[in-house]
Design an enzyme around this catalytic site. Structure first.
Site, mmCIF file in Angstrom:
data_model
loop_
_atom_site.group_PDB
_atom_site.id
_atom_site.type_symbol
_atom_site.label_atom_id
_atom_site.label_comp_id
_atom_site.label_asym_id
_atom_site.label_seq_id
_atom_site.Cartn_x
_atom_site.Cartn_y
_atom_site.Cartn_z
ATOM 1 N N SER A 114 0.801 -1.225 0.000
ATOM 2 C CA SER A 114 0.000 0.000 0.000
ATOM 3 C C SER A 114 0.834 1.275 0.000
ATOM 4 O O SER A 114 1.585 1.529 -0.928
ATOM 5 C CB SER A 114 -0.947 -0.026 1.186
ATOM 6 N N HIS A 115 0.760 2.031 1.087
ATOM 7 C CA HIS A 115 1.416 3.335 1.160
ATOM 8 C C HIS A 115 2.822 3.223 1.741
ATOM 9 O O HIS A 115 3.489 4.233 1.916
ATOM 10 C CB HIS A 115 0.580 4.252 2.032
ATOM 11 N N ASP A 286 -2.435 6.761 -3.037
ATOM 12 C CA ASP A 286 -1.312 6.002 -2.470
ATOM 13 C C ASP A 286 -0.787 4.956 -3.452
ATOM 14 O O ASP A 286 -1.279 4.839 -4.585
ATOM 15 C CB ASP A 286 -1.696 5.368 -1.126
ATOM 16 N N ASP A 288 -1.033 1.740 -3.926
ATOM 17 C CA ASP A 288 -1.918 0.749 -4.558
ATOM 18 C C ASP A 288 -3.269 1.325 -4.974
ATOM 19 O O ASP A 288 -4.151 0.595 -5.401
ATOM 20 C CB ASP A 288 -2.098 -0.464 -3.645
ATOM 21 N N ASP A 290 -5.840 2.776 -3.377
ATOM 22 C CA ASP A 290 -7.102 2.751 -2.631
ATOM 23 C C ASP A 290 -7.287 3.976 -1.734
ATOM 24 O O ASP A 290 -8.404 4.279 -1.317
ATOM 25 C CB ASP A 290 -7.284 1.434 -1.851
ATOM 26 N N ARG A 291 -6.201 4.708 -1.448
ATOM 27 C CA ARG A 291 -6.347 5.907 -0.611
ATOM 28 C C ARG A 291 -6.379 7.167 -1.466
ATOM 29 O O ARG A 291 -5.796 7.199 -2.552
ATOM 30 C CB ARG A 291 -5.164 6.052 0.343
ATOM 31 N N LYS A 387 -11.646 0.183 -0.708
ATOM 32 C CA LYS A 387 -11.689 1.627 -0.816
ATOM 33 C C LYS A 387 -11.070 2.015 -2.159
ATOM 34 O O LYS A 387 -10.311 1.246 -2.737
ATOM 35 C CB LYS A 387 -10.998 2.289 0.361
HETATM 36 C C1 VG1 Z 1 -4.134 1.599 8.324
HETATM 37 C C2 VG1 Z 1 -5.336 2.508 8.489
HETATM 38 C C3 VG1 Z 1 -6.603 1.753 8.182
HETATM 39 C C4 VG1 Z 1 -6.517 1.137 6.777
HETATM 40 C C5 VG1 Z 1 -5.267 0.290 6.680
HETATM 41 C C6 VG1 Z 1 -5.052 -0.262 5.298
HETATM 42 O O1 VG1 Z 1 -4.208 0.545 9.266
HETATM 43 O O2 VG1 Z 1 -5.381 3.054 9.778
HETATM 44 O O3 VG1 Z 1 -7.698 2.615 8.293
HETATM 45 O O4 VG1 Z 1 -7.629 0.343 6.507
HETATM 46 O O5 VG1 Z 1 -4.116 1.072 7.013
HETATM 47 O O6 VG1 Z 1 -4.970 0.734 4.324
HETATM 48 P P1 VG1 Z 1 -3.384 0.543 10.640
HETATM 49 O O7 VG1 Z 1 -3.654 -0.781 11.262
HETATM 50 O O8 VG1 Z 1 -1.961 0.784 10.273
HETATM 51 O O9 VG1 Z 1 -3.923 1.684 11.439
HETATM 52 V V1 VG1 Z 1 -4.004 0.510 2.979
HETATM 53 O O10 VG1 Z 1 -4.196 1.799 1.877
HETATM 54 O O11 VG1 Z 1 -2.541 0.389 3.738
HETATM 55 O O12 VG1 Z 1 -4.434 -1.005 2.388
HETATM 56 CO CO CO Z 2 -3.482 1.497 0.070
#
Ligand code: VG1
Ligand code: CO
Length: 560
Positions: A114-115, A286, A288, A290-291, A387
């Protein structure tokens, strides 16, 4: 081709977190490490795997291609009939969800952290999505983890290899049975879905302007992540936005050194570009896809919790919702409660779930919610089960095209109607794990003290009285499963909230997240800086948790 069975070593710690297994790329590169996890996913799916179709793709980060090659070989050996692979190994997370649903496959594997930064010294990740297109539930990820703990062998077809840069459909025989690898266009299916959902012609008119209106200028920043090809097609080709307004839109294995997280800290350059006043709208995504971060003219910041509420209040202008109607809304627990107020005033049900998109899936599948979101720059709808960053930017543009108002005006109107839920999140990244755990334990013990409820805190002339405190637990209304220990909540009498949580997506140390929310109904406060408004609660949180003492941190690494 023939199947080989490989004796492997078992690895500890292959436990998927909030969103898949995430570790340093170097860890995934250890001999057998990735193979084991893929084999465990397949074993967790069980008998349904035989003869099934699976989607595979990722955000283009370093090591993704190697892992796709491994997945092809291991899938062929485990009785899967067909793989739908994104060309060049590229699929955004929302595109994987789209393709799973469109072709009714058994699920998909998304290769992304992801990010989190990428590259040889960055992170890698593997996520499994189910047939509804959404992230696997806790019960499935726990099963995968359990299997990894005792895994002794995996199955593989070592000689099998396919060129995934070329769109082609190849069928081979594996121990006498056909196995097909269908390399498909990474963007087509997703773009067609977006065109069904939104009013592209009205968005195009907004962007181009006419006698009455100046062109509405946008800046889209893909942060060198996976959304580039999608953005070029949708904004460039379909909506005729000039290339110079679409930046960082070639996916790079290391994201060009960026930390591809669209927030005020890691996307500061983007925010500064929009601060110049040259653009009416900015969106960043981000790694991937989704953000999203949405900002208005001069970088007027849209807090994701507000974004969710504004979308909820305006879904009626979007063709898709005109057609299918609007059911309920949902937000993750730490997300600001602005959307609850929209729900209440329109008599629509609103659900609260733990952090992580997987918790929205059952509610959507049961037809209970249409829109949901998280404070962590995530919003999406029941068009898929992830998302969706690009979807969110198009939703905003569709709303702006319909109201012909600026982002700032839309938010101000919104607050004037519903009041403003001020929200901020402080992240303390990469803390010492022990220190973070001790702090959480300390706060939890504090919360258990018999006179905790009712305690008064005063800071900067503001007094807050504790009404309730718990470690959040959620019972899924559809399957009855319970997720406990999802964050320490301190709720005050005036509906303000303080929440402490440990992140489940990091790859090193512990990240403490502190979420703070407070509601104001006095319109003279609406344009105030949330940091000023929430200062008393921030100070109270830090004092009560002794966060500084435990972690040695005086400042958060990221403020939202
Ligand atoms: C974080 C965010 C959460 C989100 C998750 C995955 O998780 O707080 O809201 O769903 O990342 O997003 P955590 O456990 O680090 O708080 V992504 O764009 O990384 O798939
Ligand atoms: Co992401």
């Amino acid at each position: 081709f023939t199947v080989s069975i490989v004796d492997t070593v078992t690895f500890e710690g292959q436990k998927p977190g909030t969103s898949g297994l995430r570790k340093a790329a170097k860890i995934f590169q250890q001999e057998h490490y990735t193979e084991n996890f893929i084999q465990a996913i397949f074993e967790a799916v069980g008998d349904n795997l035989f003869g099934s179709t699976l989607v595979v793709g990722g955000d283009g980060r370093y090591y993704g291609r190697d892992v796709i090659e491994k997945i092809i070989k291991i899938a062929a050996a485990n009785g899967i009939s067909k793989l739908l692979v994104g060309q060049n190994g590229i699929f955004s997370t929302p595109a994987v969800s789209t393709v799973i649903r469109k072709y009714k496959t058994i699920g998909g594997i998304v290769l992304t952290a992801s990010h989190n930064p990428g590259g040889p010294n960055g992170d890698f990740g593997i996520k499994f999505n189910c047939e509804n297109g959404g992230p696997a539930s806790d019960s499935i990820t726990n099963k995968i983890y359990d299997i990894t703990k005792t895994l002794k062998k995996y199955k593989i077809v070592p000689e099998l290899s396919v060129d995934i840069d070329k769109i082609q459909c190849v069928t081979v025989q594996v121990d006498g049975k056909p196995f097909t690898i269908d390399v498909i266009d990474s963007v087509n299916d997703y773009i067609n879905l977006m065109k069904e959902i939104f009013d592209f012609s009205s968005i195009k008119k907004l962007l181009q302007g006419n006698d009455e209106h100046l062109p509405f200028k946008i800046l889209i920043n893909s942060m060198n992540g996976v959304t580039g090809p999608y953005v070029k097609q949708i904004f460039g080709k379909e909506l005729s936005v000039s290339d110079s307004n679409l930046v960082n839109s070639t996916p790079k294995e290391d994201f060009g050194g960026l930390h591809p997280d669209p927030n005020l800290t890691y996307a500061a350059d983007f925010v500064n570009d929009v601060k110049t006043g040259l653009y009416d709208f900015g969106a960043a995504f981000d790694g991937d896809g989704d953000r999203n971060m949405i900002i208005g003219k001069k970088a007027f910041f849209v807090n994701p919790s507000d974004s969710l509420a504004v979308l909820a209040a305006n879904l009626n202008v979007i063709p898709y919702f005109q057609k299918v109607g609007v059911k309920g809304y949902a937000r993750s627990m730490p997300t600001g409660a602005a959307v609850d107020r929209v729900a209440k005033s329109t008599n629509i049900e609103c659900f609260e779930v733990p952090t992580g998109w997987k918790y929205f899936g059952n509610l959507m599948d049961a037809g209970l919610i249409s829109l949901c979101g998280e404070e962590s720059f995530g919003t999406g709808s029941n068009h898929i089960r992830e998302k969706d960053g690009i979807w969110t930017s198009l939703a905003w543009l569709n709303i702006i095209a319909s109201h012909r108002k600026s982002i700032e005006e839309i938010l101000l109107n919104h607050w004037c109607t519903y009041g403003r839920n001020f929200f901020t999140r402080y992240d303390y990244e990469n803390c010492d794990i022990d220190a973070a755990n001790k702090m959480m334990k300390y706060v939890e013990e504090l919360m258990k003290e018999s006179d905790f409820v009712g305690r008064k805190f005063t800071s900067h002339n503001k007094t807050y009285i504790i009404k309730e405190a718990d470690n959040y637990s959620y019972k899924d209304p559809i399957d009855g499963s319970v997720a406990s220990k999802q964050g320490l909540r301190i709720l005050f009498e005036d509906s303000s909230r303080i929440i402490f949580r440990l992140s489940g997506t990091g790859s090193a140390g512990a990240t403490i997240r502190l979420y703070i929310e407070s509601y104001e109904a006095d319109s003279s406060t609406y344009l105030r800086d949330p940091q000023t408004v929430l200062k008393p609660l921030v100070d109270i949180s830090l004092e009560l948790s002794k966060l500084g003492e435990f972690t040695g941190r005086n400042e958060p690494t990221v403020i939202t």
